[in-house]
Motif scaffolding. Sequence first.
Motif, PDB file in Angstrom:
ATOM      1  N   THR A  89     -20.244 -45.849  61.681  1.00  0.00           N
ATOM      2  CA  THR A  89     -20.807 -46.250  62.831  1.00  0.00           C
ATOM      3  C   THR A  89     -19.636 -46.562  63.664  1.00  0.00           C
ATOM      4  OG1 THR A  89     -22.254 -47.584  61.781  1.00  0.00           O
ATOM      5  CG2 THR A  89     -21.893 -48.102  64.110  1.00  0.00           C
TER       6      THR A  89
ATOM      7  N   ASN B 243     -22.624 -59.061  57.870  1.00  0.00           N
ATOM      8  CA  ASN B 243     -23.795 -58.863  56.963  1.00  0.00           C
ATOM      9  C   ASN B 243     -24.628 -57.755  57.361  1.00  0.00           C
ATOM     10  OD1 ASN B 243     -23.215 -61.254  55.582  1.00  0.00           O
ATOM     11  ND2 ASN B 243     -24.137 -62.593  57.396  1.00  0.00           N
ATOM     12  N   GLY B 244     -24.261 -56.446  57.887  1.00  0.00           N
ATOM     13  CA  GLY B 244     -24.946 -55.623  58.258  1.00  0.00           C
ATOM     14  C   GLY B 244     -25.348 -55.514  59.835  1.00  0.00           C
ATOM     15  N   SER B 245     -24.949 -56.620  60.503  1.00  0.00           N
ATOM     16  CA  SER B 245     -25.512 -56.948  61.777  1.00  0.00           C
ATOM     17  C   SER B 245     -24.364 -56.482  62.580  1.00  0.00           C
ATOM     18  CB  SER B 245     -25.968 -58.088  62.095  1.00  0.00           C
ATOM     19  OG  SER B 245     -27.201 -58.427  61.148  1.00  0.00           O
TER      20      SER B 245
ATOM     21  N   ALA C  98     -23.321 -51.768  50.763  1.00  0.00           N
ATOM     22  CA  ALA C  98     -23.727 -52.867  50.202  1.00  0.00           C
ATOM     23  C   ALA C  98     -22.979 -53.873  50.023  1.00  0.00           C
ATOM     24  CB  ALA C  98     -24.778 -52.734  48.823  1.00  0.00           C
TER      25      ALA C  98
ATOM     26  N   GLN D 202     -24.399 -44.392  65.996  1.00  0.00           N
ATOM     27  CA  GLN D 202     -24.260 -43.991  64.608  1.00  0.00           C
ATOM     28  C   GLN D 202     -23.459 -42.609  64.671  1.00  0.00           C
ATOM     29  OE1 GLN D 202     -25.471 -46.374  62.439  1.00  0.00           O
ATOM     30  NE2 GLN D 202     -24.908 -44.517  61.259  1.00  0.00           N
TER      31      GLN D 202
ATOM     32  N   LEU E 194     -19.196 -57.873  63.479  1.00  0.00           N
ATOM     33  CA  LEU E 194     -19.792 -56.700  62.404  1.00  0.00           C
ATOM     34  C   LEU E 194     -19.922 -57.880  61.217  1.00  0.00           C
ATOM     35  CD1 LEU E 194     -17.505 -53.598  62.913  1.00  0.00           C
ATOM     36  CD2 LEU E 194     -19.695 -54.399  64.160  1.00  0.00           C
TER      37      LEU E 194
ATOM     38  N   SER F  72     -20.290 -48.787  56.668  1.00  0.00           N
ATOM     39  CA  SER F  72     -20.923 -49.912  55.626  1.00  0.00           C
ATOM     40  C   SER F  72     -21.584 -49.587  54.541  1.00  0.00           C
ATOM     41  CB  SER F  72     -22.080 -50.478  56.651  1.00  0.00           C
ATOM     42  OG  SER F  72     -21.667 -50.961  57.918  1.00  0.00           O
TER      43      SER F  72
ATOM     44  N   ILE G 145     -18.105 -53.643  54.297  1.00  0.00           N
ATOM     45  CA  ILE G 145     -17.496 -52.281  54.677  1.00  0.00           C
ATOM     46  C   ILE G 145     -16.253 -52.026  54.011  1.00  0.00           C
ATOM     47  CG2 ILE G 145     -16.274 -51.319  57.068  1.00  0.00           C
ATOM     48  CD1 ILE G 145     -17.707 -53.568  58.772  1.00  0.00           C
TER      49      ILE G 145
END
Length: 153
Positions: A114, A86-88, A131, A109, A84, A129, A134
């Motif tokens: 998540t 950078n948001g990916s 900005a 989700q 996990l 998550s 996490i």
Amino acid sequence: VLFLPFGTGESMATSESQKYTCRTFGSGVVQPFQGSGFYVHSNCPFTLTRFTHNRVECDVSIRRGNSGLVVQVEIIINKVRTVLQNGSILVEDKSVSLPYDHTYQHIFQYGIYTKLRSSLLPLSVTWHSVAGGIDTLWVRALIDTRKADIHTL
């Protein structure tokens, strides 16, 4: 790395479901499966928990950024690597979209969270998550961790 206790394990673990949960949140608070919670102020990667059950291994490692948010999580279950960052979500170095179903794990989700659920181990990893990273992550073992080969930090 600085470790500072912030309370007793009894105050954080009040229900049966929490008893077998290891979590990290805020800018460095870690609550292990057993014992007192503590604060880790570091941006170096470290093992949050290492878990072996029926000869299947699991490793969950995290790294915080300078802001204190978790910027990378590496989950290895039965040699399948999920990252996990950078948001990916990357499984075996390939970006995946949700819901993701694989022979060994399901990622989906779960409300605002998540969740990764293992089909090989009685284990799940759940995170929130925001900005920049996490802010909450927990590992739930669905077995009595006092009798298993589980290690936290």
